[in-house]
Design a protein around this motif. Sequence first.
Motif, PDB file in Angstrom:
ATOM      1  N   GLY A 136       1.303  -1.629   0.120  1.00 45.31           N
ATOM      2  CA  GLY A 136      -0.162  -0.308   0.455  1.00 45.31           C
ATOM      3  C   GLY A 136       1.042   1.442  -0.240  1.00 45.31           C
ATOM      4  N   THR A 137       0.421   1.960   0.527  1.00 39.74           N
ATOM      5  CA  THR A 137       0.678   3.493   0.339  1.00 39.74           C
ATOM      6  C   THR A 137       1.019   4.066   1.693  1.00 39.74           C
ATOM      7  OG1 THR A 137       0.247   4.021  -2.235  1.00 39.74           O
ATOM      8  CG2 THR A 137       0.272   5.830  -1.042  1.00 39.74           C
ATOM      9  N   PHE A 138       2.070   4.717   1.899  1.00 43.07           N
ATOM     10  CA  PHE A 138       2.156   5.205   3.515  1.00 43.07           C
ATOM     11  C   PHE A 138       0.966   7.021   3.592  1.00 43.07           C
ATOM     12  CE2 PHE A 138       4.322   8.977   5.300  1.00 43.07           C
ATOM     13  CZ  PHE A 138       3.628   8.154   7.051  1.00 43.07           C
ATOM     14  N   ALA A 139       0.388   6.990   4.655  1.00 48.32           N
ATOM     15  CA  ALA A 139      -0.092   8.013   5.178  1.00 48.32           C
ATOM     16  C   ALA A 139      -0.240   8.378   6.579  1.00 48.32           C
ATOM     17  CB  ALA A 139      -2.217   7.603   5.171  1.00 48.32           C
ATOM     18  N   ALA A 140       0.551   8.945   6.914  1.00 46.15           N
ATOM     19  CA  ALA A 140       0.556   9.594   8.198  1.00 46.15           C
ATOM     20  C   ALA A 140      -0.584   9.899   9.008  1.00 46.15           C
ATOM     21  CB  ALA A 140       1.822  10.228   8.558  1.00 46.15           C
ATOM     22  N   ALA A 141      -0.687   8.976  10.090  1.00 46.92           N
ATOM     23  CA  ALA A 141      -1.989   9.746  10.933  1.00 46.92           C
ATOM     24  C   ALA A 141      -1.983  11.107  11.375  1.00 46.92           C
ATOM     25  CB  ALA A 141      -2.403   8.580  11.629  1.00 46.92           C
ATOM     26  N   GLU A 142      -2.932  11.445  12.461  1.00 44.51           N
ATOM     27  CA  GLU A 142      -2.758  12.485  13.468  1.00 44.51           C
ATOM     28  C   GLU A 142      -2.226  12.427  14.245  1.00 44.51           C
ATOM     29  OE1 GLU A 142      -5.135  16.191  15.246  1.00 44.51           O
ATOM     30  OE2 GLU A 142      -6.096  14.288  13.501  1.00 44.51           O
ATOM     31  N   ARG A 143      -0.881  12.562  15.131  1.00 47.15           N
ATOM     32  CA  ARG A 143      -0.094  12.779  15.815  1.00 47.15           C
ATOM     33  C   ARG A 143      -0.261  13.571  16.817  1.00 47.15           C
ATOM     34  NH1 ARG A 143       5.382  11.022  16.886  1.00 47.15           N
ATOM     35  NH2 ARG A 143       6.342  12.174  19.208  1.00 47.15           N
ATOM     36  N   TYR A 164       1.340  -0.282  19.357  1.00 48.94           N
ATOM     37  CA  TYR A 164       1.070  -0.643  17.617  1.00 48.94           C
ATOM     38  C   TYR A 164       0.665   0.841  17.295  1.00 48.94           C
ATOM     39  CZ  TYR A 164       1.935  -5.258  17.028  1.00 48.94           C
ATOM     40  OH  TYR A 164       2.160  -6.717  16.872  1.00 48.94           O
ATOM     41  N   GLY A 165       0.738   1.898  18.048  1.00 49.85           N
ATOM     42  CA  GLY A 165       0.473   3.244  17.926  1.00 49.85           C
ATOM     43  C   GLY A 165       2.136   4.300  17.568  1.00 49.85           C
ATOM     44  N   PHE A 166       2.722   4.216  18.141  1.00 48.42           N
ATOM     45  CA  PHE A 166       4.127   4.764  18.167  1.00 48.42           C
ATOM     46  C   PHE A 166       5.224   4.076  18.099  1.00 48.42           C
ATOM     47  CE2 PHE A 166       2.712   4.819  22.697  1.00 48.42           C
ATOM     48  CZ  PHE A 166       3.507   5.012  22.956  1.00 48.42           C
TER      49      PHE A 166
END
Length: 322
Positions: free
Chosen positions: A48-55, A95-97
Amino acid sequence: MTISDTGACGAAVPAQPALTIPEHGGPVPRAWDEAERIALWPGTPPGGTFAAAERDPSLPPTFLTGIAAPELRLFQPLPGMRNGRALLVIPGGGYGFVSIRNEGADVAALFTAAGYTVFVLVHRLPGEGWCPRETAPLADARRAMRVIAAQASLLAFDPQQVAVIGFSAGGHLAATLLTAAALPDDAGVGDAIDQLTPRARCAALVYPVTTLDGAHAHGGSAKALLGPTPDPAMRAALSPVERIAPATPPLFIAHALDDAIVPAANALELFTAMHAANRPVEMHLHEEGGHGYGIGPADAPAGLWPLAFLRFLERHMAAARP
């Protein structure tokens, strides 16, 4: 004097002082910034393609997110100290950071001092666009083991003498690496590294998540890994406690009984499964330590797990493979 309890004869028992837990936040350690970076994949990772989540703005800089290019950070022993062995370290973070200080750089410093070549994994986070999300971290862990094997000659260690240490959700990923033989291993890129084995000689799991189902599952890790509508078959496939097999490598487990985030039942159930399968296993349950203590408090028994694991490594690195 502060009184916390009374003894059997009514004698006052002083309150225990708070443990000195290694720092997990603060600035990124200099040793981390200076460590050599080894890319896991040539170019864009598969899936897939990277899509950064809101930090979350409250996260310290040592909790890494936005991982578009998973990598290893290399920490080497001093000249003349190499023992011909290597470790893959997998920090936690639900698995969130990825927590790279107390469960990364601190661990590397301790084990390089004992002669180990240490690689710390910065793996992809399942909520950042990868597909399938559930196996992106596992693909990185498998690739990491293969990349480490490819580095063996250059860095003077035996590729058959590589162990894994995982913490919390990183402990889950380490345990999954050891037990997920039934899951397809087809997320490679077709290069020579893909042909190497991802098998570890043995592992340490420190306050690990060992199941994604049932009363003792860590809900945060399960949701972050599996998403809002998890596939029951994938939930089972990614629950290491259900996947112990005759070829599961030896396990060392450490957990604190006062862990309020990942119950110690995770460790107990995994120990029971290993013992029932007649696989080599050692478990250390500590009275106190909570969750996220990394290499452990210097002022409590939980801080002795690295020394115990070094002894475990000496026994099982020397032993013949099953």
